[in-house]
Design a protein around this motif. Structure first.
Motif, PDB file in Angstrom:
ATOM      1  N   LYS A  54       0.605  -1.035  -0.182  1.00  0.00           N
ATOM      2  CA  LYS A  54      -0.363  -0.071   0.179  1.00  0.00           C
ATOM      3  C   LYS A  54       0.891   1.586  -0.423  1.00  0.00           C
ATOM      4  O   LYS A  54       0.365   2.307  -0.702  1.00  0.00           O
ATOM      5  N   GLU A  55       2.126   1.583   0.936  1.00  0.00           N
ATOM      6  CA  GLU A  55       3.093   2.334   0.683  1.00  0.00           C
ATOM      7  C   GLU A  55       3.165   2.734  -0.137  1.00  0.00           C
ATOM      8  O   GLU A  55       3.525   3.779  -0.739  1.00  0.00           O
ATOM      9  N   HIS A  56       3.147   1.431  -1.048  1.00  0.00           N
ATOM     10  CA  HIS A  56       5.141   1.775  -2.596  1.00  0.00           C
ATOM     11  C   HIS A  56       4.132   1.992  -2.927  1.00  0.00           C
ATOM     12  O   HIS A  56       4.099   2.836  -4.049  1.00  0.00           O
ATOM     13  N   GLN A  57       2.681   1.676  -3.375  1.00  0.00           N
ATOM     14  CA  GLN A  57       1.482   1.957  -4.453  1.00  0.00           C
ATOM     15  C   GLN A  57       1.578   3.801  -4.031  1.00  0.00           C
ATOM     16  O   GLN A  57       1.192   4.356  -5.275  1.00  0.00           O
ATOM     17  N   ALA A  58       1.278   3.901  -3.288  1.00  0.00           N
ATOM     18  CA  ALA A  58       1.312   5.760  -3.006  1.00  0.00           C
ATOM     19  C   ALA A  58       2.296   6.249  -3.804  1.00  0.00           C
ATOM     20  O   ALA A  58       2.137   7.399  -3.584  1.00  0.00           O
ATOM     21  N   LEU A  59       3.654   5.491  -3.805  1.00  0.00           N
ATOM     22  CA  LEU A  59       4.986   6.740  -4.328  1.00  0.00           C
ATOM     23  C   LEU A  59       4.684   6.346  -5.687  1.00  0.00           C
ATOM     24  O   LEU A  59       5.734   7.451  -6.276  1.00  0.00           O
ATOM     25  N   TYR A  60       3.722   5.653  -6.616  1.00  0.00           N
ATOM     26  CA  TYR A  60       3.861   5.900  -8.014  1.00  0.00           C
ATOM     27  C   TYR A  60       2.673   5.610  -8.122  1.00  0.00           C
ATOM     28  O   TYR A  60       1.886   4.696  -8.789  1.00  0.00           O
ATOM     29  N   PRO A  61       1.327   6.734  -8.172  1.00  0.00           N
ATOM     30  CA  PRO A  61       0.378   7.082  -8.583  1.00  0.00           C
ATOM     31  C   PRO A  61      -0.219   5.829  -9.527  1.00  0.00           C
ATOM     32  O   PRO A  61      -1.494   5.206 -10.272  1.00  0.00           O
ATOM     33  N   ASP A  62       0.685   6.640 -11.129  1.00  0.00           N
ATOM     34  CA  ASP A  62       0.297   5.654 -12.168  1.00  0.00           C
ATOM     35  C   ASP A  62       0.805   5.236 -12.906  1.00  0.00           C
ATOM     36  O   ASP A  62       0.536   3.631 -13.603  1.00  0.00           O
ATOM     37  N   VAL A  63       1.653   3.748 -11.663  1.00  0.00           N
ATOM     38  CA  VAL A  63       1.836   2.098 -12.015  1.00  0.00           C
ATOM     39  C   VAL A  63      -0.035   1.434 -10.953  1.00  0.00           C
ATOM     40  O   VAL A  63       0.808   1.793  -9.666  1.00  0.00           O
ATOM     41  N   ALA A  64      -0.548   0.428 -11.530  1.00  0.00           N
ATOM     42  CA  ALA A  64      -1.356   0.233 -11.001  1.00  0.00           C
ATOM     43  C   ALA A  64      -1.133  -1.131 -10.845  1.00  0.00           C
ATOM     44  O   ALA A  64      -0.359  -2.049 -10.595  1.00  0.00           O
ATOM     45  N   MET A  65      -1.088  -1.238  -9.134  1.00  0.00           N
ATOM     46  CA  MET A  65      -0.321  -2.432  -7.939  1.00  0.00           C
ATOM     47  C   MET A  65      -1.344  -3.174  -7.941  1.00  0.00           C
ATOM     48  O   MET A  65      -2.714  -2.904  -6.796  1.00  0.00           O
ATOM     49  N   GLY A  66      -1.636  -4.350  -8.263  1.00  0.00           N
ATOM     50  CA  GLY A  66      -2.672  -5.304  -8.176  1.00  0.00           C
ATOM     51  C   GLY A  66      -2.493  -6.715  -6.999  1.00  0.00           C
ATOM     52  O   GLY A  66      -1.223  -7.540  -8.090  1.00  0.00           O
ATOM     53  N   SER A  67      -2.694  -6.749  -6.052  1.00  0.00           N
ATOM     54  CA  SER A  67      -2.457  -8.413  -5.460  1.00  0.00           C
ATOM     55  C   SER A  67      -3.091  -9.629  -5.550  1.00  0.00           C
ATOM     56  O   SER A  67      -4.473  -9.200  -5.592  1.00  0.00           O
ATOM     57  N   TYR A  68      -2.993 -10.817  -5.985  1.00  0.00           N
ATOM     58  CA  TYR A  68      -3.637 -11.728  -6.146  1.00  0.00           C
ATOM     59  C   TYR A  68      -3.860 -12.779  -5.683  1.00  0.00           C
ATOM     60  O   TYR A  68      -2.332 -13.478  -6.071  1.00  0.00           O
ATOM     61  N   PRO A  69      -4.216 -13.201  -4.694  1.00  0.00           N
ATOM     62  CA  PRO A  69      -4.141 -14.236  -3.915  1.00  0.00           C
ATOM     63  C   PRO A  69      -4.626 -16.027  -4.623  1.00  0.00           C
ATOM     64  O   PRO A  69      -5.115 -15.256  -5.073  1.00  0.00           O
ATOM     65  N   THR A  70      -3.267 -16.526  -4.888  1.00  0.00           N
ATOM     66  CA  THR A  70      -3.832 -18.473  -5.396  1.00  0.00           C
ATOM     67  C   THR A  70      -2.897 -19.287  -4.436  1.00  0.00           C
ATOM     68  O   THR A  70      -2.773 -18.741  -3.396  1.00  0.00           O
TER      69      THR A  70
END
Lengths: 257, 257
Positions: free
Chosen positions: A203-219
């Motif tokens: 979440k913190e890393h996403q805030a640093l790069y708002p134009d890069v969509a970061m998705g997390s997918y559990p498997t």
């Protein structure tokens, strides 16, 4: 709504969008499992078209017309699958004509594509088979190299068959005519840990790069919960920076080798 | 629109309807192929609930809230899948709260379900994991026998996980709480002929039985075009009559043994 891109704004942003409408009672009843959504979505991603919405709707004229008119106004392209065969429940072509307010009739160009194969196979030309040559006025044909009866493209709406292998050759046939947008680049990271343990850092890393969509997918791998992280951006260099930074953080926490 | 059944009209007709909202950028990009639509649709058909529409939407609050509010007003139930994990891109629970205008916070009932397993496995309770215990005010929990973090049901909206095996146990858990409608009965006929040859006869037969939906689905067996006819109705005796009549016509034309 951040996806109300239409064709004029697309030109400014370089973003090309699409919606998919899957037409058919048999999908909604669960009798037939759709195989077209994932295929079209992946194909579009690969050619720089972002699929923004999918609808599955019944064989009902009012609902189909409503969905076509709503979605063709909101997105660069609309792909429809299903409902263009010869039987009474195949109403898609008529619905597209109605959505655009144009007439529809048996089209000589479509007949020219269909007749040679029918004659060669000795197939009788019934009124039902002629139905498959009905094309809305003003549409371009989309060739069907498998069973000849064509799909069509009217303005920004592409109408294709529901049978997956026929849909796929129609999608290939229409692709050269589509405007391609900026490619969405992606990088993924497979983690041997459940996503709960990295969520706060991500979440913190996403805030640093708002134009890069970061998705997390559990498997699940066997009984072990694992995670795939996917970073996506139309800016390749920013994507790489975000990816490198995230890999560093994961390595510092010994979450990846 | 003939599917604007809401809960009050359902009581009169005995028809129970549903929509499915699949939430997630990874489905729209084609990276993950959805396996939940067909499963939920088939499950609903089997318990007398008619799925009338499916939407796949991105991880975007405005779009999710809009879809939830439109569809929960039109159908008896709305099932959502995806977006209830621990990471920043899991926004479904907050969207449902916003759609209903209710508050959302960590829920003691959810914690009570999740904590024993976390303690047993020695898993740290991070803020991200607490996120999975956030439940909109007024919702009932939907148990998750696989990984404990629950789904929930708020009024007529059922919110489930996106991972198929977890979604499936949640669907089983909520099923006893759903109102079931009149069963849709169906009969199917496999034909060793392309549908073009029977379309005109089928259209006439459909006109005789307006309350029996007759679908014709082309398939390929190897290189041979074949057809499956499916007759569906909530009236079992009328369905049987329509089926027997159609079989007679097919036999008279030597289209089936």
């Amino acid at each position: 709504m951040n996806d109300t891109a239409n064709q004029s704004t697309d030109a400014a942003t370089g973003i090309v969008t699409a919606a998919i409408i899957v037409i058919g009672d048999e999908i909604l009843s669960g009798r037939t499992k759709d195989k077209n959504i994932g295929y079209i979505a992946e194909h579009c991603t690969n050619i720089g078209i972002q699929v923004k919405e999918v609808r599955v709707v019944p064989d009902d004229e009012d609902i189909i017309v409503g969905a076509v008119n709503e979605l063709r106004a909101r997105f660069t392209y609309v792909f429809t699958t299903g409902g263009i065969g010869p039987t009474h429940d195949d109403i898609t072509a008529d619905c597209i004509a109605k959505a655009f307010g144009v007439s529809i009739d048996v089209d000589q160009r479509a007949l020219d594509l269909m007749m040679p194969a029918y004659k060669a196979r000795g197939v009788e030309i019934t009124p039902a088979r002629l139905r498959m040559a009905r094309i809305p006025d003003g549409a371009d044909l989309v060739e069907n190299s498998i069973s000849t009866a064509p799909g069509f493209m009217l303005d920004n709406v592409i109408t294709m068959a529901g049978i997956p292998n026929i849909m796929q050759v129609m999608l290939d046939a229409v692709t050269p005519r589509l405007r391609k947008g900026r490619m969405m680049h992606s990088q993924s990271i497979d983690l041997d840990h459940p996503e709960g343990g990295i969520a706060d850092m991500l979440k913190e890393h996403q805030a640093l790069y708002p134009d890069v969509a970061m998705g997390s997918y559990p498997t699940m791998r066997g009984n072990r919960p694992c995670t795939q992280l996917v970073l996506r951006s139309i800016d390749a260099s920013e994507l790489q920076e975000a990816y490198d930074g995230l890999m560093n953080k994961l390595q510092n926490q010994s979450l990846i080798a």
